[in-house]
Design an enzyme around this catalytic site. Structure first.
Site, short mmCIF file in Angstrom:
data_model
loop_
_atom_site.label_atom_id
_atom_site.label_comp_id
_atom_site.label_asym_id
_atom_site.label_seq_id
_atom_site.Cartn_x
_atom_site.Cartn_y
_atom_site.Cartn_z
CG MET A 72 13.69 31.91 5.70
SD MET A 72 13.89 30.59 4.48
CE MET A 72 15.52 29.97 4.90
CG ASP A 131 6.43 36.05 14.53
OD1 ASP A 131 6.21 37.27 14.53
OD2 ASP A 131 6.90 35.44 13.54
CB VAL A 187 13.23 38.71 13.03
CG1 VAL A 187 12.83 37.91 14.26
CG2 VAL A 187 14.58 39.37 13.23
CD GLU A 242 18.93 39.74 5.83
OE1 GLU A 242 18.51 39.02 6.76
OE2 GLU A 242 19.93 39.45 5.16
CE LYS A 263 18.39 39.40 10.08
NZ LYS A 263 17.63 38.16 10.13
CB SER A 322 20.27 35.53 3.05
OG SER A 322 19.16 36.37 3.14
CG HIS A 333 22.40 31.51 4.56
ND1 HIS A 333 23.06 31.73 3.38
CD2 HIS A 333 21.11 31.84 4.32
CE1 HIS A 333 22.21 32.17 2.47
NE2 HIS A 333 21.02 32.25 3.01
P1 NAD Z 1 9.40 36.43 6.91
O1 NAD Z 1 8.99 37.82 6.66
O2 NAD Z 1 8.63 35.32 6.31
O3 NAD Z 1 9.44 36.16 8.46
C1 NAD Z 1 9.97 37.04 9.41
C2 NAD Z 1 9.19 36.81 10.69
O4 NAD Z 1 9.83 37.49 11.76
C3 NAD Z 1 7.76 37.31 10.66
O5 NAD Z 1 6.87 36.26 11.02
C4 NAD Z 1 7.75 38.43 11.68
O6 NAD Z 1 6.49 38.56 12.35
C5 NAD Z 1 8.83 37.95 12.61
N1 NAD Z 1 9.31 39.01 13.51
C6 NAD Z 1 9.49 40.32 13.26
N2 NAD Z 1 9.89 40.96 14.38
C7 NAD Z 1 9.98 40.04 15.34
C8 NAD Z 1 10.32 40.08 16.71
N3 NAD Z 1 10.66 41.21 17.30
N4 NAD Z 1 10.32 38.93 17.40
C9 NAD Z 1 9.98 37.78 16.80
N5 NAD Z 1 9.62 37.68 15.53
C10 NAD Z 1 9.62 38.78 14.79
O7 NAD Z 1 10.93 36.36 6.47
P2 NAD Z 1 11.78 35.07 6.05
O8 NAD Z 1 11.72 34.91 4.58
O9 NAD Z 1 11.41 33.94 6.91
O10 NAD Z 1 13.26 35.57 6.40
C11 NAD Z 1 13.73 35.64 7.71
C12 NAD Z 1 15.25 35.76 7.70
O11 NAD Z 1 15.81 34.68 6.98
C13 NAD Z 1 15.78 37.02 7.03
O12 NAD Z 1 16.94 37.44 7.73
C14 NAD Z 1 16.14 36.55 5.66
O13 NAD Z 1 17.15 37.32 5.06
C15 NAD Z 1 16.66 35.17 5.95
N6 NAD Z 1 16.62 34.23 4.83
C16 NAD Z 1 15.57 34.19 3.98
C17 NAD Z 1 15.55 33.28 2.93
C18 NAD Z 1 14.39 33.19 1.99
O14 NAD Z 1 14.51 32.55 0.95
N7 NAD Z 1 13.27 33.81 2.30
C19 NAD Z 1 16.61 32.40 2.77
C20 NAD Z 1 17.67 32.44 3.68
C21 NAD Z 1 17.67 33.36 4.71
#
Ligand code: NAD
Length: 719
Positions: free
Chosen positions: A331, A350, A407, A409, A414, A436, A457
């Site tokens: 995302m 990241d 980051v 969920e 967060k 989400s 979102h």
């Molecule tokens: P993901 O696992 O692909 O990415 C999360 C990233 O956060 C990773 O690259 C991780 O290394 C990084 N991270 C972890 N700790 C960190 C820190 N301390 N500092 C900086 N970066 C850090 O997850 P995603 O699918 O991209 O989801 C991220 C957020 O978006 C979640 O809250 C999720 O609920 C929300 N979301 C996801 C979707 C979806 O379809 N995947 C849709 C809407 C919202």
């Protein structure tokens, strides 16, 4: 008789050329309203009276567009009882255009801007179309996207001009807008000039050298290019049309494309006048239909949403200059890309520089694709990438005035990442989270400036999904909301605004759809029937397929969180028929979804879906349940609709337009419904009809279908 405002100016020059300029003084665009009809009658009478001294006619407009087409508000107000009146109105529009094209002198359309729908129909009734290659100049038939068809002769003429295959396959059912050069190549216009000033001289020159102009179909021996349906070669291809259409429309049998198909083919084997009558008949059936009203409502809802209906008024806010994205996963990388594409500077953080780099690589791949396909230049692509700065150092968030966190969920994580940067960013920076499911108010407790905290979102994949759901927490300020809203518009998204609640609006509502499908499986409905019911209801994908993509652990986590939350407040979560199936799938069969290569479906080594897992039918023998197919479809639609009503009752949703747009653009609620609120309101029998049906489903399948009190009250007053 009513008096009409003249909307067409008449000018005649010494060489006998009459310029008719469409210029409705009461509206910003020309439409085919009553004033237009009366004015065109007057102009046609004058043309007849002065026939001997007229050498030709040029039709043009004084607005930025040529003609915008019919009045959609009028169509929204139609009922079945209006059929005769609509039919007469359309017949009159057609007769006028027929008079114009058989006038006996060359008639040219000088198109100074967009000629869509009715505008293009007028143009097709002239002998020669000149289009200025200026900003916003497009031609095409968008009617199909509104559940309508071009009823002003657009089908009859395009079929006779372009042939059945091209007219249907490229122009009438595609909702495609043709830019000037494309319009020229497709044969929709005959000439392109580079400026508006060049239009009349080009039109004049054509008139002078074509004094005997006539429509091809008014020449003796004219045949339809490529052949008429009675031609054996064409006849052989026609049976495949509905199937092709079905495929391009992803299985959704919307009435408009089918009516277009029928009008085009039936009209191709008869004379021009009969073809026009056939076209009118199909137009009337669509113009009074539920689906057309629903799709037109979508058009207006989308316009209202994008124009800022849910944005607080009175906040003049600076657009952000530097975005900070926390988390460069799926995302975060997507959010960085769309922001940089809109010209914003992005700091992408990241845990390691390598991880952040990988996030930037995602943009590099999208840029490469865009450049390859000619959608952007190499320079634009390089500039976009240069705006994304990967980092692992919180200090690089200095100067950032708009943060979006993406980051993992987790509340703790967060809150921790916000703490790292909250005193590094500009002191008035927006603090946005892409969560989400986690409550915004809870997340905001982890920052010092909770008024600046807000949910933003996005949907996956970020570059393609047009919706952003903005969530206000208890402390979020109106000003922060205004800034988040403007940002979403700046990157070209449609923002809906909702209040904080578990799962907000979209995640909460889509879960009821998925649960309904899973519950049906547990009841013994065949999984293939469940998928078919979803597709035939109009969803873009089967629910089991979708849940595989999202992974089955998601509903379980949502359930666990809800159970934990309700145990704190004392009211227990009502168990759902889906729960046991989800648990068995995960715990007993170890099939949590696509990401592990095993779910309701099987997947090959490339992750491609191959077939439903055969074990499913053994675990849940089909045929035990007697669930009528219509019930199956409506259980999915009703589950989402009723949950939406609850969102209104709880103050999560604020506007019907937001609910409609959010359900259509975010969670795949079927397009033909016009969105989840419009589905309820346009249900046969109105809200009362919906309530009756909900009670029926409730008696058969469970309390969750009981219509909420607020709806029952509205049902009482709406009839
Ligand atoms: P993901 O696992 O692909 O990415 C999360 C990233 O956060 C990773 O690259 C991780 O290394 C990084 N991270 C972890 N700790 C960190 C820190 N301390 N500092 C900086 N970066 C850090 O997850 P995603 O699918 O991209 O989801 C991220 C957020 O978006 C979640 O809250 C999720 O609920 C929300 N979301 C996801 C979707 C979806 O379809 N995947 C849709 C809407 C919202």
């Amino acid at each position: 008789t009513t008096t009409h405002t003249p909307t067409i100016r008449w000018e005649k020059s010494d060489d006998g050329i009459v310029i008719l300029t469409l210029d409705d003084p009461n509206h910003s665009a020309n439409t085919m309203n009553a004033d237009y009809v009366a004015s065109l009658d007057t102009a046609l009478e004058q043309l007849t009276a002065e026939f001997d001294s007229v050498t030709g006619v040029i039709l043009t407009s004084a607005k930025t567009t040529f003609v915008a087409g019919g009045d959609l508000n009028e169509i929204l107000s139609h009922t079945d009882d209006d059929a005769a009146q609509i039919s007469a109105h359309v017949a009159r529009l057609k007769a006028q255009l027929r008079t114009l094209e058989t006038y006996g002198r060359p008639v040219v359309a000088a198109l100074n801007g967009a000629a869509l729908g009715g505008g293009l129909e007028i143009a097709l009734a002239t002998h020669h179309r000149v289009l200025a290659d200026v900003r916003g100049a497009v031609v095409g038939f968008p009617e199909v996207g509104l559940g309508l068809l071009p009823g002003g002769g657009g089908i009859v003429r395009s079929v006779r001009m372009l042939g059945i295959a091209v007219a249907i396959g490229e122009v009438l059912t595609t909702n495609r807008r043709f830019r000037p050069q494309e319009a020229l190549a497709a044969g929709l216009v005959d000439e392109v000039v580079s400026t508006v000033d060049g239009l009349v001289p080009a039109a004049r020159a054509w008139i002078l050298s074509n004094p005997d102009a006539r429509q091809p179909w008014d020449r003796p021996g004219h045949t339809i290019p490529g052949g008429a349906p009675s031609d054996p070669r064409i006849a052989a291809t026609i049976p495949a049309y509905p199937a092709t259409l079905r495929k391009t429309l992803k299985g959704v049998a919307l009435p408009a494309p089918r009516a277009i198909l029928a009008a085009a083919i039936e009209g191709a084997d008869v004379d021009f006048e009969t073809a026009e009558v056939i076209e009118t008949r199909y137009f009337v059936s669509l113009a009074t239909s539920r689906v057309a009203k629903n799709l037109i409502t979508t058009f207006f809802d989308l316009r209202a949403v994008n124009a800022g209906a849910s944005r607080p008024v009175g906040f003049e806010v600076e657009p952000p200059s530097r975005i900070g994205v926390l988390g460069a996963g799926m995302m975060g990388a997507g959010i960085a890309y769309v922001s940089a594409k809109a010209g914003l500077d992005v700091v992408l953080k990241d845990v390691s520089i390598e991880a952040a780099e990988r996030g930037r690589q995602y943009s590099a791949r999208l840029v490469e694709k865009d450049v390859d396909r000619g959608r952007s230049t190499a320079e634009q692509g390089a500039a976009l990438l240069a705006r994304i700065r990967p980092t692992a150092d919180p200090a690089d968030f200095s100067g950032v005035d708009f943060v979006i966190e993406a980051v993992f969920e987790s509340v703790e994580l967060k809150q921790a990442v916000f703490q790292e940067i909250q005193n590094v960013v500009r002191p008035d920076s927006v603090l946005g989270s892409n969560t989400s499911t986690l409550p915004i108010t809870t997340l905001a407790e982890g920052v010092e400036r909770s008024a600046d905290f807000i949910g933003i979102h996005f949907f996956s994949p970020v570059d393609r999904m047009p919706l952003v759901e903005i969530i206000t927490g208890r402390e979020t300020s109106e000003r922060t909301l205004a800034r988040a809203f403007d940002f979403a518009r700046q990157i070209g998204k449609s923002p809906i605004v909702v209040n904080d609640s578990r799962g907000f609006f979209t995640s909460r509502v889509i879960m009821t759809f998925l649960n309904e499908a899973v519950a049906a499986l547990g009841e013994g409905v065949d999984p293939a029937s469940i998928e078919q019911a979803g597709l035939q209801a109009g969803y873009p994908a089967g629910p089991l397929q979708l849940l595989d993509e999202l992974t089955l652990t998601l509903p379980r986590r949502v359930r666990d969180e809800a159970t934990a939350a309700t145990s704190r407040t004392g009211d227990a979560r009502t168990p759902h028929g889906a729960d046991a199936v989800i648990d068995r799938m995960i715990d007993e069969f170890d099939r949590p979804g696509r990401s592990s290569g095993r779910g309701f479906y099987e997947y090959d080594e490339n992750g491609r879906r191959t077939r439903l897992w055969p074990g499913l039918r053994k675990a849940y023998p089909a045929g035990r349940a007697n669930v009528p197919f219509d019930d199956l479809k409506e259980r999915m639609l009703f589950a989402e609709a009723i949950e939406t009503v609850k969102c209104f009752d709880e103050g999560v949703l604020r506007s019907a337009a937001d609910a409609n747009v959010g359900s259509l653009l975010g969670i795949g609620f079927p397009a033909w419904t016009g969105g989840v609120v419009q589905y309820v309101e346009s249900y046969p029998g109105g809200i009362a009809g919906f309530v009756d049906r909900a009670r029926e489903l409730s008696a058969r399948y469970g309390e969750r279908f009981a219509p909420p009190d607020s709806l029952v009250e509205r049902a009482g007053t709406s009839i």
